[in-house]
Scaffold this motif. Structure first.
Motif, PDB file in Angstrom:
ATOM      1  N   ASP A 120       0.840  -1.200   0.000  1.00 21.99           N
ATOM      2  CA  ASP A 120       0.000   0.000   0.000  1.00 21.99           C
ATOM      3  C   ASP A 120       0.878   1.254   0.000  1.00 21.99           C
ATOM      4  O   ASP A 120       1.482   1.600   1.005  1.00 21.99           O
ATOM      5  N   THR A 131       2.509  -0.322  -6.766  1.00 19.82           N
ATOM      6  CA  THR A 131       1.774  -1.440  -6.186  1.00 19.82           C
ATOM      7  C   THR A 131       2.363  -2.830  -6.460  1.00 19.82           C
ATOM      8  O   THR A 131       2.186  -3.723  -5.627  1.00 19.82           O
ATOM      9  N   ILE A 180      -4.688  -3.437  -3.882  1.00 23.15           N
ATOM     10  CA  ILE A 180      -3.920  -2.781  -2.815  1.00 23.15           C
ATOM     11  C   ILE A 180      -4.022  -3.624  -1.543  1.00 23.15           C
ATOM     12  O   ILE A 180      -5.118  -3.942  -1.078  1.00 23.15           O
ATOM     13  N   PRO A 182      -3.287  -3.397   2.225  1.00 26.58           N
ATOM     14  CA  PRO A 182      -2.831  -2.575   3.351  1.00 26.58           C
ATOM     15  C   PRO A 182      -1.986  -3.458   4.257  1.00 26.58           C
ATOM     16  O   PRO A 182      -1.982  -4.680   4.081  1.00 26.58           O
TER      17      PRO A 182
END
Lengths: 620, 691
Positions: A120, A131, A180, A182
């Motif tokens: 992320d 990414t 993505i 996190p």
């Protein structure tokens, strides 16, 4: 910033009051709380060995061509409080990698055997800058304390997004650049959460490949964890921690000393330009002002242009610029580990939110590589200003192109082919020809033809691209590929065409590269340097040409014999040799006419500090 | 010596040329008796040192030249030429469009090097000596464009004009079909017969053009010098009255005839270190060991190799200096740490040991030949690990000078005692060596605790005890003559050759017919080689090897082909062995993933009768073997430790550390807790009771 000469490494000298070591064991620690100078060297060696071992494992077992052939990966070891101690790569010293985990998972919730994972960019505040780069992190415990962290990092082939390969100049926000992740807890006390991985694999166009990559990275960080635990046992945790601090201080002290030698108090400016964002905008300029005053060093980048609609935004961590300068100054001196100490040369970096270097979420970031390379060049420009030209000349940004399509057998393919460029000449040597980045390797032609419906027709040096100088800039490359699939989509990323890399101290600018389809034929087409969506068909020939690096020193000071060698070898054409270097050849072009050369070189064209299209005192 | 042995031509001679000395060993195969001789190396013409050594060993042994059955040789001629970049003008023929493959290399700055500071090394072949030839073969061996023969003739003329001595021919995909390379060679030999020719498809028919090019280029680069050298050696051998064949050690740990070496001289690039590994294996296996790690510590560097199940470990990913060599060679980790390594303290307080070495000149401070910077040897002397004399007392060491050097340059600036500084120097040197020991063991998936350490070279037996302890290894086997083990390795080596070819097959759809055909072709080549080397039928061994990887990986592992035929069962068993090997080395296997075979290989071995060393007389009173005592730093204090003369220790003699065992070519250090027992064949087996 300390005053020059305040060398913190003095602190590792200790009074000789300790007992003689009581064991012949190589690994035994000493009595007392601190780490003695001998143990310090042993721990440095052990850390470098652990990094080397982790990286060898990744290199040998990962599957994405980005990792296995282009070697876009590294491993790192961090202190318990999250500062980089050891890595082999350019990256990692800019800080924040561990904090990104701790922001989500408080320290007291972490357990032995946990593995954390993210890619992320905005969530990690620019630790990850596009990414496809995946980071896997393990906290290493000794008792209840975290004594170290181990990291494995690699660029995966495809993590979803708008186009195969996840990166495209057509992207307008980061959601188009792949899934993505996190910061997540991938493993709890050694047990992997397979559901997370299933989601991840399902979002990739090449799931078997990234599954192999995940396995390789997990094996590597677990290996690192094992090595760090062995070290903690061998040296005692508090000795290890003390050694880590000293190793960082040692690098910091040396970087600051060298910084002080290069940068006298004063103000220095550098400007660099990225040609385009791939969406019709540009050029975009980076404007750096370095303010050196006694006790404080400030780097102000806030005059940099606004962020771009296209994906050349470079979300820069607060210590990246400092780390770049430190890395240049330490220059690979093996006595000083590449760690967070290199970033200690600048006290503060000003980054303007909304600028190319600090874009607002969710601006696309996929092609930040071109901006990163201009950033490095801007730092070289600052050194050049401060030293009157005793720095490396500028370089082109490494080039990458993608060919994506469906082969005759119906299978989808993605070829992401990185192509080397020329690097800047140095005050002591020519710039390197045909280099991508440290540890990044090309695809052998015999590999390409085994794996992709492509045939490589030419792979050679792009002559004249290296800037003229006492030391010549490195030359770029020509790579020519014939398409053997029915149709495919081409994406290219070639920067520094509009504004070629500068030469310094009398050295001349490099010549740029470019991309042409079917060169010299009736259906010839020029492809924009940063572009996507170009369709190519069976039999089309894609010619990728990459640019060079700038020259260093007055070209007339280059030995005529070296110029001749360059011409005979194919790095330089005879007309450029005559025009730029002032050499005169004999009629057959096989040797130098010494008298005529001396006569021509007697009248030297005047130079200035930089050359970029013309000689100039400032970068603009 | 008895007359009938001499008449039976039962003597073999091994000659190991090192940087400083040439070691020569003569073994009487009948009695097992060994004679060693040492002469200065002669780098300007190494064949002189070779001849001096052979003459000397014949003289001291009293064995007549006519009794010599074969002469085996380890050479550094190719190695030095490559490392020093001193080869002759060499050319290259390449596929049109690919002139710059070697110049571009893999377009990388090597991992760990700095982007700004690294300087690309100059290639052995200059681009102006590379000619591009039209004609193209694809990856399946099909011709896409015919070979431009006229261009080859023109190139040949240009090469003659340019004074090219040797040329390598490297066309794309020549591992799949060598037709174009062979035709080009024919034309070259016709037009310019004086130029030496190397084909990449002969030397290394394996994919990845840069690595194949570099291997072929280095072969061409050293060809003239190695040919001249072996011709001189043959003359020297003949001049000494020896009528038996000369054989050279290859990087893969086997010897081969002069004829093969002339064609593939690059195979001798690791000749010296390979001989050491074979020697370690021989001594170890004679003492009943099957798993060993050999460490050869000389003045400047340490070479480490691993032996598993009685076989010396090989790699296809070796390097010489800056260059990759994709041929099977002994898997050796080399580091710049040895007895002459210099200990240095930087202005910012960083203590480093090596890679700078005082070498043979000026040498360590204690040699009194002008060395002023302390070395590893000086640290040993200060700590009492060396008696104050070497070479049987003929060479005094200057303890005071060594102590002063460590005191003023290391100990005082760091604020520590001389003894602690000396211990620190050794610990740092040992730490580098431990790192290299781990590379060949732990990083290859082996647990070093299952291995015996075989330390050799002049300084090996000084470090063996502390290294084994640091690695958790319980057994240390010190060879009878550690300083000349490489020469003994030559005597114990067999004939060996490897034949490899790329043949890509996937586990889900293997074409076993093609795989079988390629194996058969390789075996034919291997058998032809055995015929040419005149190996009798009962001394021949062939072994099939396959390099495999998971699909999409870029790095292969070599495993032995599992079975006598190329069928589905053997294929499956080989794949399973790959899974197991992958798991051992990398900690995980992926049985859900397709496996690819990339390159297959046939190893041919011609076995010589195994040499039998003579047995020592049983030990008498070991007190009689104590010739001296030294003041040694042990556990925080100085103690008086005995010094044994190894020549006076008989079979079964048991000694306990701390002590020293001195002999002509080396000194053995036993630490407290280590107990040594002299073996029947002369090796000293040390067991560490603390591990």
């Amino acid at each position: 910033m300390n005053a020059p000469g305040a060398d913190k490494t003095d602190t590792i000298r200790e009074p000789g009051k300790r007992m003689l070591n009581t064991s012949a064991d190589v690994g035994a620690g000493f009595a007392g709380t601190g780490c003695d100078p001998i143990t310090l060297e042993l721990i440095q060696g052990a850390m470098m060995a652990a990094v080397g071992e982790m990286e060898a494992l990744i290199e040998r077992t990962a599957m994405s061509p980005f990792i296995r052939e282009k070697k876009d990966f590294h491993a790192g070891i961090y202190t318990g409080d999250g500062r980089l101690v050891a890595t082999s790569a350019l990256a990692g010293a800019s800080g924040g990698l561990i904090e990104a985990v701790l922001d989500v998972f408080p320290r007291d919730t972490l357990r032995e055997g946990d593995i954390y994972w993210y890619n992320d960019c905005y969530g990690s505040k620019g630790v990850v800058t596009h990414t496809p780069d995946q980071v896997f992190i393990i906290p290493v415990f000794s008792g209840a304390e975290i004594v170290a962290w181990v990291e494995g990092w690699a660029h995966f082939n495809d993590v979803g997004g708008m186009r195969p390969g996840s990166l495209s100049s057509d992207c307008t926000d980061i959601y188009q650049e792949g899934i993505i992740i996190p910061p997540v807890r991938l493993a709890r006390e050694g047990v992997i959460n397979d559901d997370l991985l299933r989601i991840f694999y399902r979002n990739s166009r090449f799931p078997e490949m990234i599954q192999g990559d995940v396995r390789a990275l997990l094996a590597a960080v677990r290996l690192g964890q094992k090595r760090l635990k062995e070290c903690a046992g061998r040296f005692r945790p508090e000795i290890l921690t003390d050694a880590f601090n000293r190793l960082i201080d040692r690098t910091a002290g040396e970087a600051r000393r060298r910084f002080g030698d290069v940068f006298q108090p004063g103000e220095y400016n550098a400007v660099e330009a990225v040609d385009s964002d791939g969406q019709g905008n540009g050029p975009f300029r980076l404007r750096y002002r370095l303010e050196v005053s006694p006790g404080r060093v400030l780097l102000d980048t806030s005059a940099t242009d606004d962020q771009s609609p296209g994906p050349i935004n470079f979300l820069m961590g607060p210590k990246v610029a400092a780390a770049t300068l430190g890395d240049y100054l330490i220059a690979g001196d093996r006595r000083f580990m590449h760690n967070s100490g290199i970033a200690d040369v600048v006290d503060e970096t000003l980054l303007r939110p909304g600028s190319l270097l600090q874009p607002h979420f969710p601006a696309p970031l996929g092609y930040r590589g071109v901006t990163l390379m201009r950033h490095i060049s801007a730092c070289l420009g600052l050194v050049a200003r401060a030293t009157g030209g005793q720095s490396n000349a500028s370089h082109s940004a490494y080039v990458i192109y993608y060919v994506r399509g469906k082969a005759d057998d119906g299978s989808y393919f993605l070829m992401s082919d990185g192509v080397g460029v020329g690097y800047g000449a140095r005050p002591y040597a020519d710039g390197n020809d045909a280099i991508y980045l440290p540890a990044n390797e090309n695809y052998p032609c015999e590999f390409v033809e085994h794996v992709y419906p492509m045939r490589v027709l030419r792979y050679e040096i792009n002559p004249d691209t290296g800037g003229a100088g006492r030391w010549r800039g490195g030359c770029g490359v020509i790579r020519e590929i014939e398409v053997l699939a029915p149709e495919a989509m081409l994406s290219v990323r070639i920067d520094s065409i509009v504004t070629p890399p500068w030469g310094v101290n009398g050295g001349m600018a490099a010549l740029p590269g470019g991309c042409v389809i079917n060169p010299g034929m009736t259906n010839e087409r020029v492809v924009p340097g940063i572009s996507d969506g170009t369709m190519v068909y069976r039999g089309d020939i894609i010619r990728i040409m990459t640019g060079g690096g700038g020259g260093w020193g007055h070209p007339y000071d280059r030995e005529a014999e070296r110029v001749l060698e360059d011409v005979l070898g194919g790095f330089l054409t005879r007309p450029r040799a005559e025009a730029d270097y002032g050499v005169v050849f004999t009629a057959d072009g096989r040797s130098i006419d010494a008298a005529a050369t001396a006569a021509r070189r007697a009248v030297r064209p005047p130079t200035r500090l930089f050359h970029q299209g013309q000689y100039q005192d400032e970068l603009e | 010596m008895s007359a009938e042995v001499r008449d039976l031509r039962n003597a073999v001679i091994g000659v190991d040329t090192g940087g400083t000395f040439t070691d020569v060993t003569l073994l009487d195969l009948a009695s097992g008796q060994v004679w060693n001789a040492k002469t200065p190396s002669t780098p300007d013409d190494p064949s002189r040192g070779f001849a001096d050594g052979v003459a000397k060993v014949l003289e001291i042994s009293g064995v007549p030249a006519s009794a010599v059955a074969r002469v085996l040789h380890g050479t550094t001629v190719a190695t030095n030429l490559i490392l020093e970049n001193k080869g002759p003008k060499t050319g290259m023929l390449v596929t049109d469009g690919f002139k710059f493959v070697v110049e571009i290399g893999r377009q990388d700055v090597p991992r760990g090097e700095n982007l700004h500071a690294w300087v690309k090394p100059r290639r052995p072949i200059r681009p102006q000596h590379i000619w591009q030839i039209r004609g193209r073969i694809d990856h399946k061996g099909r011709e896409l464009h015919p070979l431009d023969e006229a261009a080859i003739r023109q190139a040949a003329d240009a090469m003659v004009a340019a004074g090219i001595v040797a040329v390598s021919i490297v066309f794309l995909h020549s591992y799949a079909s060598s037709v174009h390379e062979r035709r080009a060679a024919e034309i070259l030999r016709e037009v310019a017969p004086e130029i030496l020719v190397t084909l990449s498809s002969d030397v290394m028919p394996v994919f990845r053009e840069y690595e194949r090019s570099m291997t072929a280029n280095l072969n061409a680069y050293v060809m003239a010098a190695v040919s001249t050298y072996v011709a001189r050696l043959e003359d020297r051998v003949r001049d000494l009255g020896i009528r038996s064949p000369l054989m050279l050690m290859k990087s893969s740990g086997g010897v081969t005839s002069v004829r093969t070496v002339r064609q593939r001289p690059v195979e001798t690039a690791l000749s010296g270190p390979a001989a050491g590994g074979v020697g370690a294996n021989f001594v170890g296996s004679s003492a009943g060991e099957t798993n060993m790690i050999g460490i050869d510590i000389g003045g400047t560097s340490a070479d480490i190799s691993l032996i598993y199940n009685g076989e010396l470990g090989l790699t296809d990913h070796g390097r010489i200096g800056d260059w990759p060599i994709g041929l099977p060679m002994v898997d050796i980790a080399t580091i710049g740490a040895g007895g002459g390594s210099i200990a240095r303290l930087s202005s910012s307080g960083i203590l480093t040991v090596g890679p700078e070495s005082a070498g043979a000149a000026p040498g360590p401070v204690c040699y009194g030949r002008g060395g002023i910077e302390p070395t590893v040897t000086d640290a040993h002397l200060v700590l009492g690990h060396l008696p104050p004399y070497l070479l049987g007392g003929s060479f005094r060491l200057d303890l005071e000078a060594a102590t002063d050097a460590i005191r003023t340059r290391i100990a005082q600036p760091l604020g520590m005692s001389v003894e602690r500084a000396a211990q620190g120097i050794l610990r740092i040197a040992d730490n580098s060596m431990v790192g290299a020991l781990r590379i060949v063991s732990v990083e290859r998936g082996f647990d070093p605790r299952d291995f015996a350490l075989v330390p050799f070279g002049g300084a090996g037996p000084l470090h063996g005890g502390s290294l084994a302890r640091a690695m958790g290894m319980r057994r240390i086997l010190v060879p009878p003559a550690p300083g000349v083990l490489s020469a003994l390795g030559l005597l114990a080596s067999n004939l060996k050759a490897e034949f490899a070819r790329t043949c890509v097959q996937r586990s889900d759809s293997p074409d076993l017919a093609i795989l079988g055909e390629v194996f058969r072709n390789l075996e034919s080549a291997a058998i032809k080689w055995l015929d040419d080397e005149q190996v009798p039928a009962d001394a021949r061994t062939l072994r099939r090897v396959a390099s495999l990887r998971y699909q999409n990986q870029g790095f292969e592992l070599s495993v032995t082909w599992q079975g006598d035929s190329v069928d589905a069962a053997a294929f499956a068993a080989t794949i399973e062995d790959f899974h197991v090997t992958h798991e051992r080395i990398y900690s995980f296997a992926q049985r859900d993933t397709i496996v690819e075979i990339t390159t297959i290989r046939v190893d041919a071995v011609g076995t010589f009768p195994r040499p039998r060393l003579s047995e020592l007389a049983p030990a008498g009173n070991i007190r009689e073997a104590v010739t001296d005592t030294v003041s040694m730093v042990v556990d925080d204090a100085r103690v008086e430790a005995p010094v044994y003369n190894r020549d006076l220790l008989g079979a079964g003699a048991e000694i306990a550390g701390p002590c020293l065992v001195v002999q002509l070519d080396s000194t053995v250090l036993l630490l407290p807790g280590q107990v040594g027992v002299v073996q029947r064949l002369g090796a000293l087996l040390v067991t560490d009771t603390t591990v």
